[in-house]
Design a protein around this motif. Sequence first.
Motif, PDB file in Angstrom:
ATOM      1  N   ALA A 131      26.787  30.032 -35.152  1.00 13.20           N
ATOM      2  CA  ALA A 131      28.149  30.072 -34.270  1.00 13.20           C
ATOM      3  C   ALA A 131      27.591  29.454 -33.193  1.00 13.20           C
ATOM      4  O   ALA A 131      26.797  28.859 -33.076  1.00 13.20           O
ATOM      5  CB  ALA A 131      27.453  32.222 -33.567  1.00 13.20           C
ATOM      6  N   LEU A 133      28.584  29.345 -28.369  1.00  9.86           N
ATOM      7  CA  LEU A 133      29.735  29.374 -27.084  1.00  9.86           C
ATOM      8  C   LEU A 133      30.049  28.198 -26.414  1.00  9.86           C
ATOM      9  O   LEU A 133      28.959  27.577 -26.156  1.00  9.86           O
ATOM     10  CB  LEU A 133      28.000  29.988 -26.187  1.00  9.86           C
ATOM     11  N   ALA A 144      23.876  28.699 -21.907  1.00 11.81           N
ATOM     12  CA  ALA A 144      23.863  30.505 -21.989  1.00 11.81           C
ATOM     13  C   ALA A 144      23.320  31.250 -20.828  1.00 11.81           C
ATOM     14  O   ALA A 144      24.122  32.464 -20.338  1.00 11.81           O
ATOM     15  CB  ALA A 144      23.554  31.180 -23.191  1.00 11.81           C
ATOM     16  N   VAL A 152      32.735  36.903 -20.871  1.00  9.27           N
ATOM     17  CA  VAL A 152      32.140  36.606 -22.244  1.00  9.27           C
ATOM     18  C   VAL A 152      33.742  36.764 -23.197  1.00  9.27           C
ATOM     19  O   VAL A 152      32.946  38.064 -23.564  1.00  9.27           O
ATOM     20  CB  VAL A 152      31.041  36.120 -23.048  1.00  9.27           C
ATOM     21  N   PHE A 154      34.857  37.470 -27.175  1.00  8.34           N
ATOM     22  CA  PHE A 154      34.075  37.441 -28.509  1.00  8.34           C
ATOM     23  C   PHE A 154      34.714  37.938 -29.929  1.00  8.34           C
ATOM     24  O   PHE A 154      35.933  37.972 -29.473  1.00  8.34           O
ATOM     25  CB  PHE A 154      32.985  38.453 -28.540  1.00  8.34           C
ATOM     26  N   LYS A 162      32.085  36.015 -34.927  1.00 11.25           N
ATOM     27  CA  LYS A 162      32.404  36.058 -34.069  1.00 11.25           C
ATOM     28  C   LYS A 162      31.525  36.693 -32.734  1.00 11.25           C
ATOM     29  O   LYS A 162      32.480  36.883 -31.547  1.00 11.25           O
ATOM     30  CB  LYS A 162      34.032  36.379 -33.922  1.00 11.25           C
ATOM     31  N   PRO A 166      27.104  35.491 -31.896  1.00  7.23           N
ATOM     32  CA  PRO A 166      27.238  34.640 -30.799  1.00  7.23           C
ATOM     33  C   PRO A 166      25.852  35.416 -29.207  1.00  7.23           C
ATOM     34  O   PRO A 166      26.138  35.016 -28.171  1.00  7.23           O
ATOM     35  CB  PRO A 166      28.516  34.653 -29.463  1.00  7.23           C
ATOM     36  N   LEU A 169      23.303  34.603 -28.495  1.00  2.00           N
ATOM     37  CA  LEU A 169      23.384  33.491 -28.418  1.00  2.00           C
ATOM     38  C   LEU A 169      22.342  33.674 -27.182  1.00  2.00           C
ATOM     39  O   LEU A 169      21.623  32.910 -25.970  1.00  2.00           O
ATOM     40  CB  LEU A 169      24.183  32.475 -28.846  1.00  2.00           C
ATOM     41  N   GLY A 204      32.646  32.624 -28.074  1.00  2.00           N
ATOM     42  CA  GLY A 204      31.905  33.001 -28.303  1.00  2.00           C
ATOM     43  C   GLY A 204      32.311  33.213 -30.068  1.00  2.00           C
ATOM     44  O   GLY A 204      33.267  34.060 -29.571  1.00  2.00           O
TER      45      GLY A 204
END
Length: 313
Positions: A131, A133, A144, A152, A154, A162, A166, A169, A204
């Motif tokens: 993954a 970002l 991040a 954000v 996704f 996906k 993320p 993260l 992400g």
Amino acid sequence: MDSCFSVKQEAAAMRRLRRVLFQVGLAVALVWINLLLARALYAQESVRFAVTDIVGLEELHAEYGAFQKVLSAATGLGIKFFPVSNRTAAVEALKSRKIDLVLTGPAEYIIFRARTNAYPIIGFSRPDYFAALVTMADSGITGAKDLKRKKVAFGDVGSTSKHLAPMQLVKDAGLDPLKDIQAQHVAANVGWEALKRGDVAAFGMTYSNFVVLRDKEKQLEPAAFRVIARGPDLPNDPLLAGAHVDKKIVETVRQAFLNRSPELIKALLTGKDTQKYKGMKFLTRIEDRDYDYVRAMYATIGHTQYAQFVGGN
């Protein structure tokens, strides 16, 4: 007279010997017939196969038809498609023994494992399967941790690369992804355009998907985008076997992947969706603990019922 008696004895002995040989021959013949029948029945046995991210029998044939034929030939088993509408339907089908083998993703595997006794037998490894970002390079966002209180994007809810990865993260950067950011779930193209317009601060996604979108980009240069966080390689897509499947069949399937790997990969890559496996390798050493990182992701997004570390196979 003694000579006559001897001839009669010899004749009787020969008759007894012929009867014994006939009985032995008949027994041997029956053993061979049973073995041949067993092999024929085994060869005709159907193994029902599902793929969790493919909906409909027609699409299954389009994506995995060539793979099905090669796997059937390599195992001597009748591999039959069983379409499922979603992962929940796949889990229920496996629990009720309507399917025997299922190809699924790492996040889905955790659910299968929690709700059934299915276990992984083969890993479908994928290069660059991790993954990322992504932000705009001129956004001023360099890590991040800078995403606090920002929107954000996704991908699909429940997707390993996906959504869950993320989110992890974000968590690894010291933020609570359930409270510190404004998460939005969108399709890949929608999220990409939203990122370019500045409607979201980051996107992400699967790293390989990012590379594809960046290479197709017509308006901006590749350097217009910045990857602010990358995750570790994700666990492989596992081929699962239901606990009800005969272990001899499971081993036959495993050996087919081991011995006929080039043919199976070539057949697999004839589909469109299956191009994600380009450059792949089949892994026959695969264990449940390989997916503990995904269990941690479920804890991160608040689904603690799937965060238990089971261990085992």
